[in-house]
Design an enzyme around this catalytic site. Structure first.
Site, PDB file in Angstrom:
ATOM      1  N   ARG A  54      -9.070  22.986   3.293  1.00  0.00           N
ATOM      2  CA  ARG A  54      -7.774  22.641   2.694  1.00  0.00           C
ATOM      3  C   ARG A  54      -6.645  22.748   3.731  1.00  0.00           C
ATOM      4  NH1 ARG A  54      -6.738  26.556  -0.932  1.00  0.00           N
ATOM      5  NH2 ARG A  54      -4.754  27.173  -0.057  1.00  0.00           N
ATOM      6  N   TYR A 107       9.176   1.614  -3.060  1.00  0.00           N
ATOM      7  CA  TYR A 107       7.918   1.646  -3.802  1.00  0.00           C
ATOM      8  C   TYR A 107       8.125   2.362  -5.144  1.00  0.00           C
ATOM      9  CZ  TYR A 107       3.038   2.586  -4.846  1.00  0.00           C
ATOM     10  OH  TYR A 107       1.816   2.661  -5.462  1.00  0.00           O
ATOM     11  N   ASP A 179       9.144   4.457   5.211  1.00  0.00           N
ATOM     12  CA  ASP A 179       7.833   4.085   4.679  1.00  0.00           C
ATOM     13  C   ASP A 179       7.464   2.766   5.367  1.00  0.00           C
ATOM     14  OD1 ASP A 179       5.733   2.963   3.235  1.00  0.00           O
ATOM     15  OD2 ASP A 179       6.429   3.731   1.300  1.00  0.00           O
ATOM     16  N   LYS A 204      -3.589   0.883   2.654  1.00  0.00           N
ATOM     17  CA  LYS A 204      -3.297  -0.534   2.876  1.00  0.00           C
ATOM     18  C   LYS A 204      -3.828  -0.979   4.242  1.00  0.00           C
ATOM     19  CE  LYS A 204      -1.297   0.328  -1.035  1.00  0.00           C
ATOM     20  NZ  LYS A 204       0.098   0.654  -1.184  1.00  0.00           N
TER      21      LYS A 204
HETATM   22  C1  LIG Z   1       0.862   1.652  -1.914  1.00  0.00           C
HETATM   23  C2  LIG Z   1       2.159   2.119  -1.397  1.00  0.00           C
HETATM   24  C3  LIG Z   1       2.533   3.467  -1.474  1.00  0.00           C
HETATM   25  C4  LIG Z   1       1.681   4.518  -2.180  1.00  0.00           C
HETATM   26  O1  LIG Z   1       0.456   4.679  -1.551  1.00  0.00           O
HETATM   27  P1  LIG Z   1      -0.875   5.159  -2.347  1.00  0.00           P
HETATM   28  O2  LIG Z   1      -1.881   5.229  -1.249  1.00  0.00           O
HETATM   29  O3  LIG Z   1      -1.159   4.118  -3.380  1.00  0.00           O
HETATM   30  O4  LIG Z   1      -0.565   6.473  -2.969  1.00  0.00           O
HETATM   31  C5  LIG Z   1       3.734   3.844  -0.929  1.00  0.00           C
HETATM   32  N1  LIG Z   1       4.557   2.952  -0.345  1.00  0.00           N
HETATM   33  C6  LIG Z   1       4.238   1.640  -0.265  1.00  0.00           C
HETATM   34  C7  LIG Z   1       5.196   0.701   0.376  1.00  0.00           C
HETATM   35  C8  LIG Z   1       3.044   1.176  -0.792  1.00  0.00           C
HETATM   36  O5  LIG Z   1       2.741  -0.124  -0.733  1.00  0.00           O
END
Ligand SMILES: *Cc1c(COP(=O)(O)O)cnc(C)c1O
Length: 386
Positions: A54, A107, A179, A204
């Protein structure tokens, strides 16, 4: 030793002569110490040993090291999802009474985390329009501690001048977090542009095969240490098996992103010549409102394209339902091309006024370009729009 006792320990002995080419998945919750002195050395930070998964794991650490290099960061931390990365970062950096300035084009999970959950712990959020982000000096207040934003934004791929936001934050001692999920670090380097922390959903582009949920935050060691402390307590670290898959996905990131950039550009150009499409949103098009900003801060324009069919929901639904190669699904950044209708996903439940403020219409289709041949994707769009 009895056979039963030996069975418990024998399988844990790895031959010292083995030197695997690929990253071993270290499936262990805990690590062996050789002596009490060894434990003391660990406790006092004088050892490279691991204590408990962890807190850290060698497979996870290897992928973190590779992600830190990719972002030009001192350190990177992996999490069980992008949202785990976001939540752990905010909890690690903030306390009751603090304020976050968050871009309103953000997001959905980030929006609800701030609006519905962190507010219960005394963390308030001020929502910033694109105009607010360009004059942040006027918006940053006494209690502002973090500015959280995205570029390019979802689904219209508008771009924010990242250097400008980072400078305004630095001047006021506020932590800036970008982000960077939509761009990926190969197209945009947040830390080199002056941002303090770069966050991504590794679900992604980084993993890229639509089979791992993970998140990452990269930045200077002092800030990362605060986030790491929260990660230990919240237990939001990524497991070793998905970390291995993510590490495997990263090996092909550069070739995937180069191909996705090229296909998205070609497709955006073709769509902007198509009379059935009223508007194409892609930072690589000269017609994009922030094309100059995108050129100045991105080395590639990414694999996300948004098209508008005259704001007409029925036409958008018809095209959406008719697509055969491009698959109807949420998410993005994988090898398979994916389509979504923003009004049914990221902007679901928005009033007409809220849609207008977000620059989103009911006729929009958001495309995440995969690795298929561009001609096959164009033919699919052509028949769907027909
Ligand atoms: C998908 C996404 C997230 C969240 O990510 P998860 O892996 O689904 O928790 C945050 N910011 C953006 C821009 C995203 O496309």
């Amino acid at each position: 030793m009895s056979k039963s006792t030996d069975l418990i320990h024998a399988a844990n002995r790895v031959p010292a002569s083995a030197k695997p080419l690929t990253l071993p998945i270290v499936e262990t919750t805990t690590y062996v110490f050789d002596s009490a002195a060894d434990v003391v050395a660990y406790n006092e930070g004088r050892s490279e040993k691991f204590l408990y998964t962890r807190y850290g794991n060698p497979t996870v650490a290897a992928v973190e090291e590779s992600l830190a290099q990719l972002d030009g960061a001192e350190r990177a931390l992996l999490f069980s999802s992008g949202m785990a990365a976001t939540a752990t970062t905010l909890i690690g950096l903030l306390e009751a009474g603090d304020e976050v300035i968050c871009a309103s084009a953000i997001y959905g999970g980030t929006l609800h985390l701030l609006q519905d959950l962190l507010v219960r712990f005394g963390i308030r959020t001020r929502w910033a329009s694109a105009a607010d982000l360009t004059s942040l000096g006027d918006v940053i207040g006494e209690r502002t501690r973090v500015v959280w934003f995205e570029s390019p934004t979802n689904p219209t791929l508008r771009c924010v001048d990242i250097r400008r936001v980072a400078e305004a934050c630095r001047a006021r001692g506020v932590v800036s977090v970008l982000d960077n999920t939509f761009a990926s670090p190969l197209n945009q380097q947040p830390l080199a542009l002056g941002v303090d922390l770069a966050m991504q959903s590794a679900t992604k582009y980084l993993n890229g095969h639509s089979d791992v949920t993970a998140g990452v935050v990269a930045g200077p060691a002092a800030l990362i240490a605060k986030v790491e402390k929260a990660r230990r307590l919240l237990g939001t670290i990524l497991d070793p098996a998905p970390a291995y898959l993510l590490g495997r996905g990263l090996k092909t990131l550069a070739v995937r992103v180069a191909r996705q950039n090229a296909t998205a550009q070609a497709l955006a150009e073709a769509m902007s010549r198509d009379a059935r499409v009223s508007q194409v949103y892609y930072p690589g098009l000269a017609s994009h409102p922030e094309h100059a900003i995108a050129q100045a801060q991105m080395s590639g324009f990414g694999g996300m394209v948004c098209i508008d069919l005259g704001g007409d929901f029925d036409r958008a639904v018809r095209a959406f339902d008719r697509l055969k190669v491009i698959t109807r699904a949420a998410s993005l950044g994988g090898v398979e091309s994916i389509v979504s209708l923003p009004v049914l996903t990221s902007q679901w439940g928005y009033t007409d006024d809220q849609l207008r403020a977000a620059g989103v219409t009911k006729g929009m289709l958001r495309l995440s370009i995969g690795l298929e041949e561009v001609d096959d994707l164009l033919a699919d769009l052509n028949q769907a729009l027909g």
